[in-house]
Design an enzyme around this catalytic site. Structure first.
Site, short mmCIF file in Angstrom:
data_model
loop_
_atom_site.label_atom_id
_atom_site.label_comp_id
_atom_site.label_asym_id
_atom_site.label_seq_id
_atom_site.Cartn_x
_atom_site.Cartn_y
_atom_site.Cartn_z
N GLU A 32 69.75 8.47 19.27
CA GLU A 32 68.50 9.15 19.61
C GLU A 32 68.78 10.62 19.90
O GLU A 32 69.80 10.95 20.53
CB GLU A 32 67.89 8.46 20.84
CG GLU A 32 66.43 8.20 20.76
CD GLU A 32 66.01 7.29 19.62
OE1 GLU A 32 65.68 7.80 18.54
OE2 GLU A 32 66.00 6.07 19.83
N THR A 34 69.89 12.74 18.07
CA THR A 34 71.10 13.21 17.38
C THR A 34 70.74 13.84 16.04
O THR A 34 71.52 14.61 15.50
CB THR A 34 72.06 12.03 17.13
OG1 THR A 34 71.28 10.91 16.71
CG2 THR A 34 72.82 11.66 18.38
N GLY A 119 51.23 6.82 18.90
CA GLY A 119 51.76 7.19 20.21
C GLY A 119 52.75 6.18 20.75
O GLY A 119 53.11 6.22 21.92
N ALA A 120 53.23 5.27 19.91
CA ALA A 120 54.13 4.22 20.38
C ALA A 120 55.59 4.53 20.03
O ALA A 120 56.48 3.74 20.31
CB ALA A 120 53.72 2.88 19.80
N GLY A 121 55.82 5.67 19.38
CA GLY A 121 57.18 6.01 18.99
C GLY A 121 57.65 5.26 17.76
O GLY A 121 58.84 5.13 17.52
N GLU A 157 55.76 18.91 9.94
CA GLU A 157 55.83 18.81 11.42
C GLU A 157 56.23 20.16 12.01
O GLU A 157 55.66 20.61 12.99
CB GLU A 157 56.87 17.78 11.85
CG GLU A 157 56.59 16.39 11.44
CD GLU A 157 56.00 15.50 12.53
OE1 GLU A 157 55.85 15.94 13.68
OE2 GLU A 157 55.69 14.35 12.19
N ASP A 169 62.85 10.15 11.02
CA ASP A 169 61.65 9.32 10.85
C ASP A 169 61.20 9.30 9.39
O ASP A 169 60.91 8.24 8.82
CB ASP A 169 60.51 9.84 11.72
CG ASP A 169 60.90 9.94 13.18
OD1 ASP A 169 61.95 9.37 13.55
OD2 ASP A 169 60.17 10.59 13.95
C1 GLA Z 1 61.30 11.78 17.21
C2 GLA Z 1 61.64 12.77 16.11
C3 GLA Z 1 62.96 12.39 15.42
C4 GLA Z 1 64.08 12.16 16.43
C5 GLA Z 1 63.60 11.24 17.57
C6 GLA Z 1 64.61 11.13 18.67
O1 GLA Z 1 61.03 10.52 16.67
O2 GLA Z 1 60.62 12.83 15.15
O3 GLA Z 1 63.32 13.38 14.48
O4 GLA Z 1 64.56 13.37 16.92
O5 GLA Z 1 62.38 11.67 18.13
O6 GLA Z 1 65.76 10.51 18.22
#
Ligand code: GLA
Length: 382
Positions: A32, A34, A119-121, A157, A169
């Protein structure tokens, strides 16, 4: 919203001719914060999608309906982002990136919707970018490589949405493969698939339901702190271009040069990169216990050194730790809310849900949501 719903909505609004595309959300087993430090990540696409029904409309206007938000917008390439609702900045951003690269894009009518909670990641925004980039590539015959599709989303983004995210992502959404995690080296974009399917173990996501408004500015701030670390470290170690080049030993030597908060951020990134590599080795051995340990450690680092966790995430991880058969748990994604990812013995799933739900409700007077995701293919058709 299902694919059929999206198709029907398109038909009733714009007629019978359309193309259908879909792009998935993602999980990340470990690695994460990274990616923008040019290190390693270990994500996978999941069986939750954004579906897009789309067709050129012979004008220069992009007409998009967001089925889940019951809103629609029309704009052309000269749009002002402040005039658009937040969700429309993702497709608009992709359009802008591709036009800025010199591609002439036909106007279109489009309807999208899906089942990735926002919004849930779980990167519903990356899925939205990927699905539009894929559709634009196809309808305008742009012949983009898959990495260019992922990049268009990331650049959208940066420039239109205003989050300086890494590539993880979008990469996972485009390059995902059924039952495979992707170890991506974010420096040279080399990637390797690692099979991940176990009869005895399950991955479950638990959604805190929290998404903090400050998350975006805190994310950009973390990135700046890492860049500050690189500037300072490069003076002592001239080969350093990113935190990827920095080891814990180097940080020990240079610790006096760095602000304490910057030092903590750098330490986390160096350790997290190492954890990804070691997790991949454990995956090859099928050593779930070791993988779990790295997940717990990752959470501790994200909580105390990178400081991107929150009370809700911490409670879920702490509670998971007390339940027998839970191999590992940690917060997932950017942080400040969203989901935890949990690796547990399949036979303990019900107990896990009961215990975590009760604890969470006692503390925060709400029940978290659970997603038992499977690892799926990336955006299609490509
Ligand atoms: C978000 C960002 C990713 C990454 C993560 C953390 O999801 O979009 O690029 O940096 O946070 O690992």
């Amino acid at each position: 919203m299902t694919e059929t719903n999206v198709a029907q909505l398109f038909q009733s609004k714009f007629g019978k001719d359309f193309f259908i595309f879909r792009a998935p959300g993602r999980i990340n087993l470990i690695g994460e914060h990274t990616d923008y430090n040019l290190g390693y990540v270990l994500p996978a696409a999941i069986n939750k999608y954004i579906y897009l029904a789309i067709h050129p409309n012979e004008t220069g206007t992009f007409h998009i309906q967001a089925a889940d938000f019951k809103e629609d917008v029309s704009f052309d390439t000269s749009f002002r982002k402040d005039a658009l609702p937040a969700w429309a900045r993702y497709p608009a951003g992709v359009i802008r990136e591709l036009s800025n690269q010199g591609y002439l894009l036909k106007g279109f009518n489009a309807v999208f919707g899906g089942d990735i909670p926002t919004g849930a990641g779980l990167s519903s925004s990356a899925a939205l970018e990927s699905v539009f980039a894929l559709a634009l590539n196809y309808m305008n015959n742009l012949k983009l490589a898959r990495i260019e599709i992922a990049r268009a989303g990331q650049q959208a983004e940066h420039h239109t949405v205003g989050v300086k995210c890494g590539i993880m992502d979008q990469f996972a959404s485009v390059f995902g493969k059924t039952n495979q995690l992707i170890r991506l080296d974010c420096r040279d974009l080399d990637y390797t698939y690692f099979p991940f399917k176990s009869r005895d173990h399950t991955l479950i996501l638990v959604n805190t339901g929290v998404s903090h408004a400050l998350a975006e500015s805190a994310y950009n701030e973390r990135r700046e702190q890492c860049e500050e670390g690189v500037r300072v470290l490069a003076e002592r170690f001239p080969g350093v271009r990113s935190l990827r080049d920095v080891s814990k030993e180097m940080l020990r030597v240079a610790e006096k040069d760095l602000e304490p908060v910057v030092l903590k951020r750098c330490e986390f990134v160096a350790e997290e990169n190492e954890r990804v590599i070691r997790t991949c080795k454990a995956l090859e051995r099928g050593d779930m216990v070791k993988i779990g340990e790295f997940m717990w450690d990752s959470h501790q680092g994200l909580r105390h050194k990178y400081e991107v966790s929150c009370r809700e995430l911490d409670l879920l991880v702490e509670t998971a730790k007390t339940i027998s058969g839970v191999t590992g748990a940690r917060m997932m994604g950017g942080g400040f809310g969203g989901c935890t990812i949990n690796l547990l013995e399949t036979r303990q799933v019900n107990l896990f849900k009961e215990v975590t739900s009760e604890k969470f409700n006692k503390q925060f007077q709400s029940h978290p949501e659970y997603y038992e995701v499977t690892i799926a293919d990336g955006a299609t058709p490509q």
